[in-house]
Design a protein around this motif. Sequence first.
Motif, short mmCIF file in Angstrom:
data_model
loop_
_atom_site.label_atom_id
_atom_site.label_comp_id
_atom_site.label_asym_id
_atom_site.label_seq_id
_atom_site.Cartn_x
_atom_site.Cartn_y
_atom_site.Cartn_z
N LEU A 62 0.83 -1.20 0.00
CA LEU A 62 0.00 0.00 0.00
C LEU A 62 0.87 1.26 0.00
CD1 LEU A 62 -2.81 -1.00 2.53
CD2 LEU A 62 -3.05 -0.71 0.05
N ASP A 63 1.93 1.23 0.79
CA ASP A 63 2.82 2.39 0.88
C ASP A 63 3.50 2.68 -0.46
OD1 ASP A 63 4.18 4.49 2.41
OD2 ASP A 63 5.97 3.23 2.17
N VAL A 64 4.05 1.65 -1.08
CA VAL A 64 4.72 1.82 -2.38
C VAL A 64 3.74 2.35 -3.42
CG1 VAL A 64 5.74 0.54 -4.31
CG2 VAL A 64 6.59 0.17 -2.00
N LEU A 65 2.57 1.71 -3.50
CA LEU A 65 1.60 2.12 -4.52
C LEU A 65 1.01 3.50 -4.25
CD1 LEU A 65 -0.23 -1.26 -5.18
CD2 LEU A 65 1.46 -0.12 -6.63
N SER A 66 0.95 3.90 -2.98
CA SER A 66 0.40 5.22 -2.67
C SER A 66 1.33 6.34 -3.13
CB SER A 66 0.16 5.36 -1.16
OG SER A 66 1.39 5.54 -0.46
N GLY A 81 4.84 7.89 -13.55
CA GLY A 81 4.07 7.88 -12.32
C GLY A 81 3.57 6.54 -11.85
N HIS A 82 3.49 5.57 -12.73
CA HIS A 82 2.96 4.26 -12.34
C HIS A 82 4.04 3.20 -12.46
CE1 HIS A 82 -0.93 6.22 -12.66
NE2 HIS A 82 -1.35 5.26 -11.85
N LEU A 83 3.96 2.22 -11.59
CA LEU A 83 4.93 1.14 -11.55
C LEU A 83 4.39 -0.11 -12.23
CD1 LEU A 83 5.99 1.47 -7.80
CD2 LEU A 83 7.15 2.40 -9.79
N GLN A 84 5.27 -0.82 -12.92
CA GLN A 84 4.91 -2.11 -13.46
C GLN A 84 4.95 -3.12 -12.31
OE1 GLN A 84 8.00 -2.68 -16.32
NE2 GLN A 84 7.03 -1.38 -17.87
N ILE A 123 -0.92 -3.33 -16.94
CA ILE A 123 -1.96 -3.22 -15.92
C ILE A 123 -1.41 -2.37 -14.78
CG2 ILE A 123 -3.38 -4.46 -14.25
CD1 ILE A 123 -3.27 -6.87 -16.15
N TYR A 124 -2.15 -1.34 -14.43
CA TYR A 124 -1.78 -0.49 -13.31
C TYR A 124 -2.56 -0.90 -12.07
CZ TYR A 124 0.42 2.89 -16.50
OH TYR A 124 1.21 3.52 -17.42
N THR A 125 -1.98 -0.65 -10.94
CA THR A 125 -2.63 -0.90 -9.67
C THR A 125 -2.59 0.38 -8.86
OG1 THR A 125 -1.83 -3.17 -9.73
CG2 THR A 125 -2.60 -2.37 -7.62
N ASP A 126 -3.74 0.82 -8.39
CA ASP A 126 -3.82 2.04 -7.58
C ASP A 126 -4.47 1.73 -6.24
OD1 ASP A 126 -2.62 3.93 -9.21
OD2 ASP A 126 -4.48 4.45 -10.23
N VAL A 127 -4.12 2.52 -5.25
CA VAL A 127 -4.72 2.40 -3.93
C VAL A 127 -6.06 3.14 -3.94
CG1 VAL A 127 -4.37 2.82 -1.46
CG2 VAL A 127 -2.40 2.36 -2.92
#
Length: 163
Positions: free
Chosen positions: A47-51, A59-62, A102-106
């Motif tokens: 959660l911390d990394v994705l936040s 801006g987004h991580l694979q 595919i992106y993942t967001d909090v």
Amino acid sequence: MTATDPALTALSQGWCALSLLHGKIEAHIERALQSGHGLSVREYSLLDVLSRQHNGPGGHLQMKQVADAVVLSQSATTRLVTRLEDRGLLTRYLCDTDRRGIYTDVTEAGLALLAAARPTNDTALRTALDEAATHPELAPLVRTVEGLKAPVQQVPDTLATRA
């Protein structure tokens, strides 16, 4: 170099001390996060990394970058993301520019839980370090950790995905 070589023995003892410190810290934080927020250390870390992601270039991580950041395999990271998504703490969606990505967001719920858990994490870390510092074999490592004043960045350039 033999197995009884003093340099090898010292290196092995140093590694054991570092491993012991890590284990003590992680176990202390795990108990605090589980009891206070129903989160594991890995879930909190994810959660911390994705936040820290943001919209815009880089801006987004694979998923591989996320896996590296939370020190898990890609398959374990995917399972972790799925569990947090099932709890409504994360959401996944396709990248606008690359349909394979595919992106993942909090989610808002995930951000709220993270905000509530952050003081628990920080307090548990401080307590674990203070306790470890009372052990002569761990005290030098604790001082080293405390001396690391690396600024927290939004998303490190080495981990960022270029959009």
